[in-house]
Design a protein around this motif. Structure first.
Motif, mmCIF file in Angstrom:
data_model
loop_
_atom_site.group_PDB
_atom_site.id
_atom_site.type_symbol
_atom_site.label_atom_id
_atom_site.label_comp_id
_atom_site.label_asym_id
_atom_site.label_seq_id
_atom_site.Cartn_x
_atom_site.Cartn_y
_atom_site.Cartn_z
ATOM 1 N N HIS A 289 4.177 49.518 7.172
ATOM 2 C CA HIS A 289 3.259 49.666 9.001
ATOM 3 C C HIS A 289 3.986 48.373 10.134
ATOM 4 C CE1 HIS A 289 1.114 53.649 8.185
ATOM 5 N NE2 HIS A 289 -0.207 53.033 7.559
ATOM 6 N N ASN A 290 4.885 47.338 9.154
ATOM 7 C CA ASN A 290 5.488 46.280 10.171
ATOM 8 C C ASN A 290 6.791 46.719 9.954
ATOM 9 O OD1 ASN A 290 6.420 43.523 9.975
ATOM 10 N ND2 ASN A 290 4.240 43.079 8.586
ATOM 11 N N PRO A 291 6.839 46.090 11.265
ATOM 12 C CA PRO A 291 8.321 46.177 11.412
ATOM 13 C C PRO A 291 9.335 45.666 11.501
ATOM 14 C CG PRO A 291 7.303 44.650 13.137
ATOM 15 C CD PRO A 291 6.130 45.839 12.438
ATOM 16 N N TYR B 234 12.982 44.921 2.383
ATOM 17 C CA TYR B 234 13.696 43.370 2.397
ATOM 18 C C TYR B 234 13.554 41.975 2.808
ATOM 19 C CZ TYR B 234 17.377 41.822 5.123
ATOM 20 O OH TYR B 234 17.695 40.807 6.588
ATOM 21 N N LEU B 235 13.413 41.862 3.986
ATOM 22 C CA LEU B 235 12.344 40.727 3.640
ATOM 23 C C LEU B 235 11.218 40.694 4.351
ATOM 24 C CD1 LEU B 235 14.662 40.168 7.503
ATOM 25 C CD2 LEU B 235 14.954 39.416 5.346
ATOM 26 N N GLN B 236 10.541 41.038 3.228
ATOM 27 C CA GLN B 236 9.665 41.525 3.065
ATOM 28 C C GLN B 236 9.096 41.034 1.667
ATOM 29 O OE1 GLN B 236 6.554 44.033 4.525
ATOM 30 N NE2 GLN B 236 7.317 45.184 5.623
#
Length: 271
Positions: free
Chosen positions: A6-8, A12-14
């Protein structure tokens, strides 16, 4: 540890943020092997494409090393060096950061100055100089291979002085009355020669950083010229920039390098 769908923020950055935090916190210490791609996919519940993109970015940052047929490993931390904003030698710079540097002296002798060395030190060609080759270690790892040249006439006892556990600059000040006040330094990317690789424990052709420096005393006379080879995988140079206020009616501008005192400049190298 799965990504937040649910995070925009892109997946890959997460993954990058999570792995970077685990490396910083020591979950994956330096030189340890990261889980394989399939395991990372399961850990984060993402596709292999996402994992590969994250690992490629971490590799570009220098945080990990990907070795063919072996896997992915956490890179050794880079050693910060401040040679372009502080006029200190390697020994003192490392001590100031809490490291205990170790020096192996490979050569220490009197030799005739070559034309290049004579020009750097403003002495006659073939005049005697003290040539000192040193290999500098941090935490048991070789970091820098450096060759220094100093006019023999300025401090002849230096040729018999043990430099394995002391700063050259401190010795010059204490024993020879020579206080270095300024210097010019240039930096260049290069590839390790066979000898560089053998001494620094890296592969031939690996990236290294070449540093050339001339140090001067207050009267303006050059005291030392050195050529250093730094490991590219373990070195990071930090530079502090200062904005110069121009008192002209037009307001504040930046001075050109030619108008600044000797210090940090960037000059294209002619090929």
């Amino acid at each position: 540890m799965a990504v937040d769908r649910h995070n925009p923020i892109p997946f890959y950055l997460q993954v990058i943020d999570a792995l970077r935090a685990q490396i910083r916190e020591g979950v994956f210490p330096a030189a340890s092997q990261l889980p394989g791609e399939h395991e990372l996919c399961a850990m984060f519940n993402v596709s292999r494409t996402v994992i590969r993109q994250a690992l490629n970015e971490l590799g570009r940052e220098g945080l990990i090393l990907r070795e063919k047929c072996r896997g992915t490993f956490v890179a050794q931390p880079k050693i910060k060096e401040k040679f372009f904003q502080k006029l200190t030698g390697f020994y003192q710079d490392m001590v100031d950061q809490g490291y205990q540097p170790v020096t192996q002296v490979l050569k220490q002798r009197v030799a005739p100055a070559s034309t290049q060395i004579a020009e750097k030190l403003r002495i006659a060609p073939q005049a005697p100089v003290i040539e000192i080759e040193r290999l500098r270690f941090i935490d048991g790892d070789p970091m820098v291979y450096v060759t220094s040249y100093l006019p023999y006439a300025r401090c002849p006892d230096l040729v018999n002085t043990d430099l394995s556990n002391q700063s050259l600059y401190e010795y010059l000040e204490r024993a020879c009355g020579i206080f270095i006040t300024r210097g010019t330094r240039s930096i260049e990317a290069a590839l390790a020669s066979a000898r560089d690789a053998q001494l620094l424990g890296i592969k031939k052709g690996a990236p290294v950083i070449q540093l050339d420096s001339v140090s001067y005393e207050a009267k303006g006379s050059p005291v030392e010229y050195y050529h250093a080879i730094h490991r590219g995988d373990r070195s990071r140079f930090e530079v502090e920039l200062v904005r110069i206020r121009d008192e002209s009616p037009e307001g504040i501008t930046l001075k050109s390098p030619e108008s600044l005192p000797p210090g940090n400049t960037l000059t294209p190298r002619k090929r």
